[in-house]
Design a protein around this motif. Structure first.
Motif, mmCIF file in Angstrom:
data_model
loop_
_atom_site.group_PDB
_atom_site.id
_atom_site.type_symbol
_atom_site.label_atom_id
_atom_site.label_comp_id
_atom_site.label_asym_id
_atom_site.label_seq_id
_atom_site.Cartn_x
_atom_site.Cartn_y
_atom_site.Cartn_z
ATOM 1 N N GLU A 77 0.814 -1.216 0.000
ATOM 2 C CA GLU A 77 0.000 0.000 0.000
ATOM 3 C C GLU A 77 0.847 1.265 0.000
ATOM 4 O O GLU A 77 0.520 2.243 -0.675
ATOM 5 N N PRO A 80 5.234 0.242 -2.692
ATOM 6 C CA PRO A 80 5.308 -0.950 -3.558
ATOM 7 C C PRO A 80 6.619 -1.042 -4.322
ATOM 8 O O PRO A 80 7.045 -2.144 -4.687
ATOM 9 N N GLU A 81 7.285 0.082 -4.554
ATOM 10 C CA GLU A 81 8.544 0.057 -5.305
ATOM 11 C C GLU A 81 9.635 -0.720 -4.581
ATOM 12 O O GLU A 81 10.573 -1.224 -5.213
ATOM 13 N N CYS A 89 7.953 -9.772 -9.915
ATOM 14 C CA CYS A 89 7.319 -8.482 -10.229
ATOM 15 C C CYS A 89 8.358 -7.522 -10.811
ATOM 16 O O CYS A 89 9.425 -7.331 -10.237
ATOM 17 N N SER A 91 7.725 -4.177 -11.700
ATOM 18 C CA SER A 91 7.474 -2.766 -11.444
ATOM 19 C C SER A 91 6.582 -2.605 -10.226
ATOM 20 O O SER A 91 5.945 -3.576 -9.769
ATOM 21 N N ALA A 92 6.515 -1.366 -9.708
ATOM 22 C CA ALA A 92 5.639 -1.089 -8.574
ATOM 23 C C ALA A 92 4.179 -1.319 -8.952
ATOM 24 O O ALA A 92 3.384 -1.812 -8.136
ATOM 25 N N ALA A 93 3.840 -0.995 -10.180
ATOM 26 C CA ALA A 93 2.468 -1.203 -10.642
ATOM 27 C C ALA A 93 2.111 -2.687 -10.643
ATOM 28 O O ALA A 93 0.986 -3.072 -10.275
ATOM 29 N N GLU A 94 3.065 -3.530 -11.055
ATOM 30 C CA GLU A 94 2.805 -4.970 -11.048
ATOM 31 C C GLU A 94 2.680 -5.499 -9.628
ATOM 32 O O GLU A 94 1.863 -6.389 -9.357
ATOM 33 N N GLN A 96 1.435 -3.878 -7.110
ATOM 34 C CA GLN A 96 0.083 -3.522 -6.673
ATOM 35 C C GLN A 96 -0.977 -4.377 -7.353
ATOM 36 O O GLN A 96 -1.952 -4.786 -6.713
ATOM 37 N N ALA A 97 -0.774 -4.657 -8.620
ATOM 38 C CA ALA A 97 -1.749 -5.462 -9.358
ATOM 39 C C ALA A 97 -1.811 -6.899 -8.840
ATOM 40 O O ALA A 97 -2.872 -7.538 -8.893
ATOM 41 N N ARG A 99 -1.294 -7.837 -5.713
ATOM 42 C CA ARG A 99 -1.330 -7.741 -4.248
ATOM 43 C C ARG A 99 -1.960 -8.966 -3.596
ATOM 44 O O ARG A 99 -1.418 -9.510 -2.623
#
Length: 272
Positions: A77, A80-81, A89, A91-94, A96-97, A99
Motif C-alpha cells: 500500500e 510498492p517500489e 514483479c 514494477s511497482a504497478a505490477e 500492486q496489481a 497484491r
C-alpha cells in the motif's frame, strides 16, 4: 500409494498429543517421500497435519502467517517500489496489481516457516526456563529441515526458501543457518516481513510462552528500530513509524492471538 497416504493422515490426525513428539518427525519424513508435487491438496493436508499435532507451534505459525500478510499488505500500500523483484514483479504497478497473490503467498510462507520444528519437538516448550546452549544448537537445525520437507513437497520456489532464510539477518551477517548464499530477490521481500513477524509474535505472546515474559508492543518496536539494517529490513521497520498502523496492528495482534488460542486448543471439543 494413495491408500497408504490416507492411512498416514488419519494416524497423524488421531494421534494423542502425548505421543506426537515421539513419532512426528519420522512420520512427516516418510510422508514427504511418497508425496507427489502435482497433488497440491493432499500435500497441504499433510503439512497441516504436521503443524496441528504440536499446538504451540501451530498457534505461533498461524499468528506469524497473519502478521506476515499484514506487514506485506501495508508495504504494498505504502511503498510498492521496495518490493520490485518479489515473485518476479517487474514494477511497482505490477506489485500492486498482484497484491492478493503476494499477500496469500506471504501468509503461506508464515504458516509453514517453522515446519522443521517437527524434528526438534523434544526441546520446544517442555521446560519453564530458557533453553540451554546445547538445546538451542539443536533447534537451529529447524530452518534447513523445514526447507528439506517443503522441497520434497514441491514447494521449493517459495515456501522452502522462506523456511530456510527466516532466521537469517537482513544484512547476511548473522542468524542461522550461516552457510547459505544470499536470500534470492524473488522471495526476500516476504522473508523480510516474515522475520519481523516471527520476532513480533514470539516476543509479545502473553499467553503460551511460559519460559519468557512477554514484552510490551512498544518495547519490541524499539528493538526493531535498533536492529534496522542489520537483523531486520529497514523497509519493514519503517512501517511502524505510522502511529495509527502501529496501534491497529497491536490491537489486531492481541485479538487474533486470543482467537487462535481458542481455535487450536478447543477444536477437539467443538467437534464433539
Amino acid at each position: 500409494m494413495e491408500q497408504v497416504r490416507r492411512s498416514a493422515y488419519q494416524y497423524l490426525e488421531q494421534m494423542p498429543a502425548s505421543q506426537y513428539p515421539r513419532v512426528v518427525n519420522s512420520a512427516a519424513w516418510e510422508l514427504s517421500k511418497i508425496s507427489t508435487s502435482s497433488d497440491e491438496t493432499a500435500n497441504r493436508r499433510m503439512l497441516g497435519s504436521i503443524l496441528a499435532g504440536h499446538k504451540p507451534t501451530y498457534v505461533h505459525s498461524l499468528m506469524v502467517a497473519e502478521l506476515t500478510r499484514a506487514l506485506l499488505h501495508r508495504q504494498i500500500e505504502t511503498r510498492p517500489e521496495t518490493l520490485v523483484g518479489l515473485l518476479g514483479c517487474r514494477s511497482a504497478a505490477e506489485v500492486q496489481a498482484r497484491r492478493e497473490e503476494l499477500c496469500q503467498t506471504a501468509y503461506e510462507c508464515g504458516l509453514y516457516h517453522d515446519l522443521g520444528k517437527c524434528a526438534v519437538l523434544m526441546y520446544i516448550d517442555n521446560n519453564a526456563r530458557r533453553l540451554l546452549d546445547e538445546e538451542f544448537f539443536c533447534i537451529q537445525s529447524h530452518p534447513r529441515t523445514g526447507a528439506d520437507i517443503l522441497n520434497r513437497m514441491g514447494c521449493g520456489r517459495t515456501l522452502a526458501l522462506a523456511a530456510l532464510y527466516h532466521h537469517c539477518y537482513y544484512n547476511g551477517k548473522g542468524g542461522y543457518p550461516n552457510d547459505v548464499p544470499s536470500c534470492p530477490p524473488e522471495i526476500k521481500g516476504i522473508v523480510d516481513a516474515l522475520s519481523v513477524a516471527d520476532s513480533l509474535d514470539a516476543a509479545t505472546d502473553n499467553i503460551g510462552r511460559c519460559y519468557n515474559l512477554a514484552k510490551p508492543f512498544r518495547t519490541l518496536l524499539e528493538e526493531l528500530r535498533a536492529q534496522s539494517g542489520t537483523r531486520y529490513a529497514p523497509n519493514v521497520v519503517a512501517l511502524f513509524e505510522d502511529e495509527r498502523f502501529c496501534q491497529q496492528l497491536a490491537e489486531n495482534t492481541d485479538a487474533e492471538r486470543k482467537r487462535v488460542y481458542l481455535q487450536v486448543y478447543h477444536a477437539g471439543r467443538e467437534e464433539k
